[in-house]
Design an enzyme around this catalytic site. Structure first.
Site, mmCIF file in Angstrom:
data_model
loop_
_atom_site.group_PDB
_atom_site.id
_atom_site.type_symbol
_atom_site.label_atom_id
_atom_site.label_comp_id
_atom_site.label_asym_id
_atom_site.label_seq_id
_atom_site.Cartn_x
_atom_site.Cartn_y
_atom_site.Cartn_z
ATOM 1 N N LYS A 59 2.751 42.165 51.335
ATOM 2 C CA LYS A 59 2.091 42.236 49.814
ATOM 3 C C LYS A 59 4.207 41.095 49.692
ATOM 4 O O LYS A 59 5.069 41.528 49.573
ATOM 5 C CB LYS A 59 2.803 43.715 49.623
ATOM 6 C CG LYS A 59 2.596 43.351 47.757
ATOM 7 C CD LYS A 59 1.643 43.383 47.217
ATOM 8 C CE LYS A 59 1.172 43.468 45.292
ATOM 9 N NZ LYS A 59 1.505 41.447 45.513
ATOM 10 N N GLN A 65 12.115 41.340 50.737
ATOM 11 C CA GLN A 65 10.283 42.034 50.305
ATOM 12 C C GLN A 65 10.195 43.506 50.940
ATOM 13 O O GLN A 65 9.457 44.095 51.144
ATOM 14 C CB GLN A 65 9.154 41.227 50.149
ATOM 15 C CG GLN A 65 8.348 41.669 49.693
ATOM 16 C CD GLN A 65 8.981 40.805 47.831
ATOM 17 O OE1 GLN A 65 8.587 40.051 47.496
ATOM 18 N NE2 GLN A 65 8.675 42.244 46.873
ATOM 19 N N LYS A 114 5.969 36.441 51.396
ATOM 20 C CA LYS A 114 6.671 35.422 50.267
ATOM 21 C C LYS A 114 5.503 34.972 50.390
ATOM 22 O O LYS A 114 5.336 34.281 51.388
ATOM 23 C CB LYS A 114 7.785 35.888 50.616
ATOM 24 C CG LYS A 114 8.440 35.271 49.360
ATOM 25 C CD LYS A 114 8.790 36.757 47.836
ATOM 26 C CE LYS A 114 9.363 36.193 46.482
ATOM 27 N NZ LYS A 114 9.725 37.576 45.971
ATOM 28 N N GLY A 130 3.296 37.047 41.730
ATOM 29 C CA GLY A 130 3.895 36.373 40.742
ATOM 30 C C GLY A 130 5.681 35.697 41.866
ATOM 31 O O GLY A 130 5.640 36.762 42.006
ATOM 32 N N ASP A 131 6.109 35.066 41.394
ATOM 33 C CA ASP A 131 7.942 35.225 41.247
ATOM 34 C C ASP A 131 8.232 34.016 39.872
ATOM 35 O O ASP A 131 7.411 34.213 38.941
ATOM 36 C CB ASP A 131 7.702 34.790 42.903
ATOM 37 C CG ASP A 131 9.811 35.544 42.855
ATOM 38 O OD1 ASP A 131 10.181 36.472 43.012
ATOM 39 O OD2 ASP A 131 10.084 34.599 42.839
ATOM 40 N N ASN A 177 11.138 36.120 33.301
ATOM 41 C CA ASN A 177 9.821 37.665 32.789
ATOM 42 C C ASN A 177 11.122 39.053 32.820
ATOM 43 O O ASN A 177 10.510 39.818 33.024
ATOM 44 C CB ASN A 177 8.785 37.822 33.777
ATOM 45 C CG ASN A 177 8.465 39.371 34.331
ATOM 46 O OD1 ASN A 177 8.987 39.572 34.982
ATOM 47 N ND2 ASN A 177 7.176 38.997 33.641
ATOM 48 N N SER A 209 2.560 46.491 41.024
ATOM 49 C CA SER A 209 1.873 46.166 41.653
ATOM 50 C C SER A 209 0.743 46.706 42.819
ATOM 51 O O SER A 209 -0.684 46.584 42.600
ATOM 52 C CB SER A 209 1.845 44.803 42.599
ATOM 53 O OG SER A 209 2.212 43.687 41.832
#
Ligand code: GLU
Length: 459
Positions: free
Chosen positions: A104, A125, A140, A179-180, A255, A391
């Protein structure tokens, strides 16, 4: 503990030396991946006492295994621009660890993307996702594609080409992107649409950050920024302080930054500056969020446009936003954006707390400056975990074909951030470093993954 596949654990005194050797090997095996080296060093530096307490982690070579991604996928992404010219980009997905759940993590589209960057993000992550306490592994991906100035049609064709290769590696139980930087709601839509078309499956749980009409979850858009401010609030509360009445700076204007600013304002702080890669705006009256969203999200323009339309705000080209005095700092732009000299300036100006909204925005030297000055510091893998945690809540809603209210979801997010802070704080204390949330986050995240890896055997 006996084992057939590795030597017994070292004596305590040799531990740090052994970890140094592991790190040197990681660096030698992955030359030129400087951001990955930086992220690995930060985690490994904290692990001496963990291995001393859990010699089975050394027996099972957990550190060495965790530093080697389970799978790395690199692929060509051909696409045509609006004039018919052909472009070739490089796409990648690093599936780092599936010990706790499906891989993820987000996708980043930015010209700076390379394997070292994706591996640093994927490595972070793993531990971030572990800290959330949710069943998600770490991964990622991204591409060295520059979305700046591209039309909707070009973005769509790029996303479709990217997914035409990546889809075969994804799945709600396998690998779930989001997203990123450079990948927001629009891109997630095009990526999901292409996945749906190729597989002929409406598999909502295969990607997160979806639109509300097609499987998305309330609060996901706001979650990373909100979560970082909740975490900041917890750090301050621990010191008997609060957010209200404070002056804050949030770097970036994407964001994460936008929703960090919104939540800081809601909790009574005044955010006086934010930035993009061209410079920063200083707005002593407090950032006007509606105008910022108009400029950055709707027009996708440079931040100087904000200053042009706002009385008393000024745009400073090419300078560091951290020169503006503040009490609270939420770096939310990108990696290594807050340098030692910035940290010195922040400390001099009386900054008391820093929570990382972005991934690894603070350089190691700057983190040392904050530690020496007693500034509360929340590392990204803890402070910005609200995004990926939400998420996981989106995946949960997709799996149960349900959708929760904003209030319910936000309450869950707030609780998760409180729990992460508490876990990091208690772990730091337990390992003899009270208040050191970098150690607390790295150790707590690592331990969760390591215990699972031992339980799952040599896979
Ligand atoms: N890219 C975000 C992060 O750095 C979110 C990842 C996700 O939601 O999967 O955590």
């Amino acid at each position: 503990m006996s084992t057939t596949f590795s030597p017994p654990a070292a004596h305590h005194a040799d531990l740090d030396e052994r970890i140094e050797l592991i790190l040197n090997e990681v660096i030698a095996r992955n030359p030129a991946e400087v951001e990955f080296h930086q992220a690995a060093r930060e985690v490994l530096d904290c692990l001496g006492p963990v291995i001393a307490k859990h010699p089975e982690f050394a027996d099972h070579k957990i550190i060495q295994r965790i530093c080697e991604p389970e799978r790395q996928i690199i692929f060509r992404v051909p696409w045509t621009d609006d004039r018919g010219e052909v472009h070739i980009n490089r796409g990648m997905r690093v599936e780092f660890s599936s010990a706790l759940g499906p891989y993820k993590g987000g996708l980043r589209f930015h010209p700076s993307v390379n394997l070292g960057i994706v591996k640093f993000l994927g490595f972070e992550q793993i531990f971030k996702n572990a800290l959330t306490g949710m069943p998600i592994g770490g991964g990622k991906g991204g591409a060295d594609f520059d979305p700046k100035g591209r039309s909707d049609g070009e973005i769509m064709r790029f996303c479709q080409s990217f997914m035409t290769e990546l889809y075969r590696h994804l799945g709600e139980y396998t690998d779930v992107p989001a997203g990123d930087i450079g990948v927001g709601g629009r891109e997630i839509g095009y990526l999901f649409g292409q996945y749906k078309r190729i597989t002929n499956r409406y598999e909502s749980g295969v990607i997160t950050g979806k639109g509300l009409d097609w499987g998305g979850a309330l609060v996901r858009t706001e979650a990373t920024g909100y979560g970082a401010v909740y975490f900041l609030n917890e750090m301050l509360r621990r010191r008997g302080e609060g957010i209200e009445g404070r002056t804050a700076i949030v770097s970036g204007s994407g964001n994460v930054a936008i929703y960090a600013i919104e939540k800081l304002h809601a909790l009574g702080a005044k955010v006086v500056a934010c930035s993009d890669s061209s410079g920063y705006v200083h707005d002593p009256a407090g950032i006007d969020l509606e105008l910022l969203q108009q400029v950055k999200e709707i027009e996708r323009a440079r931040i100087s446009q904000y200053a042009e339309r706002r009385r008393d705000a000024r745009f400073v080209a090419g300078a560091s936003v951290w020169e503006v005095p503040c009490d609270l700092a939420v770096p939310s732009a990108t990696q290594n954006e807050l340098h030692e000299s910035d940290a010195v300036a922040l400390v001099k100006n009386g900054c008391v707390a820093v929570a990382e909204g972005a991934n690894m925005p603070t350089t190691p030297a700057a983190i040392r400056v904050f530690a020496d000055a007693g500034v509360a510091f929340g590392p990204g893998k803890a402070a910005n975990a609200g995004g990926v945690a939400t998420s996981a809540l989106e995946m949960q809603q997709n799996a149960s074909r349900d959708s929760w209210t904003f209030e319910h979801t936000e309450a869950r997010l707030a609780e998760i951030m409180r729990n992460i802070h508490q876990l990091c704080d208690e772990t730091a204390e337990e390992f003899g470093a009270p208040g050191d949330l970098v150690k607390g986050a790295n150790i707590a995240g690592f331990q969760r993954v390591a215990h699972a890896m031992v339980a799952l055997g040599l896979v």
